[in-house]
Design a protein around this motif. Structure first.
Motif, PDB file in Angstrom:
ATOM      1  N   THR A 129      62.541  11.125  42.031  1.00  0.00           N
ATOM      2  CA  THR A 129      61.195  10.805  41.780  1.00  0.00           C
ATOM      3  C   THR A 129      60.083  11.406  43.288  1.00  0.00           C
ATOM      4  O   THR A 129      60.586  10.653  44.922  1.00  0.00           O
ATOM      5  N   VAL A 130      59.267  11.944  42.999  1.00  0.00           N
ATOM      6  CA  VAL A 130      58.160  12.836  44.117  1.00  0.00           C
ATOM      7  C   VAL A 130      57.403  11.753  43.791  1.00  0.00           C
ATOM      8  O   VAL A 130      56.570  12.038  42.654  1.00  0.00           O
ATOM      9  N   ASP A 131      56.506  11.455  45.525  1.00  0.00           N
ATOM     10  CA  ASP A 131      54.794  10.529  45.096  1.00  0.00           C
ATOM     11  C   ASP A 131      55.058   9.726  43.682  1.00  0.00           C
ATOM     12  O   ASP A 131      54.226   9.573  43.101  1.00  0.00           O
ATOM     13  N   GLY A 132      56.494   8.760  44.067  1.00  0.00           N
ATOM     14  CA  GLY A 132      55.871   7.967  42.435  1.00  0.00           C
ATOM     15  C   GLY A 132      56.614   8.058  41.071  1.00  0.00           C
ATOM     16  O   GLY A 132      56.386   7.311  39.714  1.00  0.00           O
ATOM     17  N   GLU A 133      56.820   9.682  40.988  1.00  0.00           N
ATOM     18  CA  GLU A 133      56.596  10.755  40.255  1.00  0.00           C
ATOM     19  C   GLU A 133      58.220  10.651  39.509  1.00  0.00           C
ATOM     20  O   GLU A 133      58.976  10.835  39.811  1.00  0.00           O
ATOM     21  N   ARG A 134      58.275   9.898  38.143  1.00  0.00           N
ATOM     22  CA  ARG A 134      59.874  10.559  37.856  1.00  0.00           C
ATOM     23  C   ARG A 134      60.284  11.385  37.635  1.00  0.00           C
ATOM     24  O   ARG A 134      60.436  11.916  36.251  1.00  0.00           O
ATOM     25  N   CYS A 135      61.265  12.280  37.703  1.00  0.00           N
ATOM     26  CA  CYS A 135      60.977  13.512  37.057  1.00  0.00           C
ATOM     27  C   CYS A 135      62.540  13.644  37.004  1.00  0.00           C
ATOM     28  O   CYS A 135      63.121  14.021  37.583  1.00  0.00           O
ATOM     29  N   PRO A 136      62.966  14.088  35.683  1.00  0.00           N
ATOM     30  CA  PRO A 136      64.430  14.344  35.170  1.00  0.00           C
ATOM     31  C   PRO A 136      64.371  15.687  35.334  1.00  0.00           C
ATOM     32  O   PRO A 136      63.685  16.396  35.510  1.00  0.00           O
ATOM     33  N   MET A 137      66.258  15.863  35.944  1.00  0.00           N
ATOM     34  CA  MET A 137      66.058  17.470  36.483  1.00  0.00           C
ATOM     35  C   MET A 137      67.234  17.954  35.220  1.00  0.00           C
ATOM     36  O   MET A 137      68.326  16.968  35.098  1.00  0.00           O
ATOM     37  N   SER A 138      66.422  18.691  34.499  1.00  0.00           N
ATOM     38  CA  SER A 138      68.110  19.891  34.007  1.00  0.00           C
ATOM     39  C   SER A 138      67.502  20.829  33.715  1.00  0.00           C
ATOM     40  O   SER A 138      66.832  21.751  34.880  1.00  0.00           O
ATOM     41  N   ARG A 139      68.521  21.854  33.479  1.00  0.00           N
ATOM     42  CA  ARG A 139      69.418  23.268  34.401  1.00  0.00           C
ATOM     43  C   ARG A 139      67.911  24.146  34.078  1.00  0.00           C
ATOM     44  O   ARG A 139      67.362  23.919  33.295  1.00  0.00           O
ATOM     45  N   GLY A 140      67.203  24.561  35.231  1.00  0.00           N
ATOM     46  CA  GLY A 140      66.227  25.493  35.098  1.00  0.00           C
ATOM     47  C   GLY A 140      65.409  24.990  35.065  1.00  0.00           C
ATOM     48  O   GLY A 140      64.342  25.559  35.344  1.00  0.00           O
ATOM     49  N   ASP A 141      64.774  23.791  35.732  1.00  0.00           N
ATOM     50  CA  ASP A 141      63.648  22.598  35.823  1.00  0.00           C
ATOM     51  C   ASP A 141      63.473  23.263  37.186  1.00  0.00           C
ATOM     52  O   ASP A 141      64.734  23.446  37.962  1.00  0.00           O
TER      53      ASP A 141
END
Ligand code: 1HN
Length: 352
Positions: A129-141
């Motif tokens: 979660t960066v600056d309140g934005e939840r970012c899913p993590m997948s290979r290559g992202d």
């Protein structure tokens, strides 16, 4: 014309040298060629290769040896021996680390002055979660954590997740601006930049056509980057350098202020020579296999074989030749360099 030999420190009377030292004074001329060498800078950065097959078991072992609460961030640093390992530098401005997060773990929220990005190497189910934005993590992202933004990592999946961190920490530390603040769990806000800016050339018509955010897009999904590279390659068969730059979708500027981030496609069987440029560069293999030949001047070229998730670096002012090891599959690399910094400083150079 050759540079004349300048007088050495030993050419001065010892008592004089001591008298200077007592006053915190140093004669320039014995060191002038060292700090200002002819034609090409002295670089501590050595061509260095870090094999994922060697890193992964040691990182998993770190998972057994050190609980996340005792590590905050469980990272093995990819250190360049040319800078000495203690300095934890890949190049003069770049730091690299491989980070492990195990299922159920949480790396608490903090923010700091150095800019970071994550390139996800393997595993599903983690998020940052960066600056309140939840970012899913997948290979290559690729996920940005720019200067000053709160960030924390969590993992709801079942397998270890590993990613590559790239930071401009050595520069921030050198500038004496490196520090962090700790925070509590972030509230997750609705909206995700990778949805808002899904297609190039189209941005939402918000007030003044701008979101007002310095970093409107934090996550660059690999599925989109990969598709963009294949589309570029298909659209421009005569183009040798099938490369994209990660940019701010509203301004077209580099995604972050100091380091630049790129994805490179090598067509099946392709060999591509990148010219010598002033910034040091990092290569990380996302898919396929590649030979990397670093044309260091003082030595015979250094050649590395990059298998999936391997990482290497090349010093600045050095040409690099990339070779796809497969005759029938493309290869994809992630690259990071110091170009935005060099351009801002006015020292960026390409040597044909
Ligand atoms: C950091 O904050 C992270 O947030 C990873 O995951 C590596 C290396 C040096 C300084 C801060 C993270 C880091 C770091």
């Amino acid at each position: 014309m050759e540079d004349a030999q300048l007088a050495r420190l030993e050419d001065l009377p010892p008592a004089y040298v001591q008298a200077l030292r007592d006053q915190n004074l140093v004669p320039l001329w014995p060191s002038l060629r060292g700090v200002l060498p002819p034609k090409i800078p002295t670089r501590q950065t050595q061509p260095t290769h870090w094999a994922y097959a060697a890193i992964k078991p040691l990182l998993l072992q770190a998972g057994e040896l050190t609980p996340i609460e005792k590590a905050e961030r469980r990272v093995l640093v990819l250190a360049n021996p040319g800078h000495t390992l203690e300095k934890m530098q890949a190049s003069s401005a770049m730091y690299l680390g491989m980070q492990l997060l195990l299922p159920g773990e949480w790396a608490p929220s903090h923010r700091h002055t150095p800019n970071a990005v994550r390139m996800v190497v393997e595993g599903e189910g983690a998020w940052t979660t960066v600056d309140g934005e939840r970012c899913p993590m997948s290979r290559g992202d690729l996920i940005l954590t720019p200067t000053g933004l709160w960030h924390e990592h969590g993992h709801d999946g079942t397998e270890p997740v590993i990613w590559l961190d790239v930071l401009d920490l050595p520069l921030a530390y050198y500038l004496e601006v490196s520090y962090h603040l700790n925070g509590g769990r972030q509230e997750t806000k609705p909206g995700r930049g990778d949805n808002t800016y899904r297609r190039a050339g189209i941005t939402p018509s918000t007030v003044f056509g701008r979101s007002g955010k310095r970093y409107p897009m934090l996550r660059y999904p690999w599925v989109d980057t990969r598709a963009a590279l294949i589309a570029l390659s298909d659209d421009q068969p005569a183009l040798d350098d099938v490369q994209i730059t990660y940019v701010n979708p509203e301004t077209g500027d580099d995604a972050e202020n100091i380091l630049g981030f790129y994805a490179q496609m090598l067509r099946p069987g392709q060999t591509l020579t990148l010219p010598a440029r002033s910034p040091a560069c990092v290569f990380h293999l996302i898919e396929g296999g590649a030979g990397v030949e670093v044309a260091v001047q003082t030595d015979t070229p250094r050649t590395f074989t990059l298998l999936e998730a391997d990482t290497c670096c090349a010093p600045g002012y050095t040409g690099v030749t990339l070779r796809n090891l497969s005759a029938d599959q493309p290869a994809f690399l992630f690259m990071a360099d110091e170009s935005p910094l060099h351009r801002k400083l006015g020292v960026y150079e390409v040597r044909a």
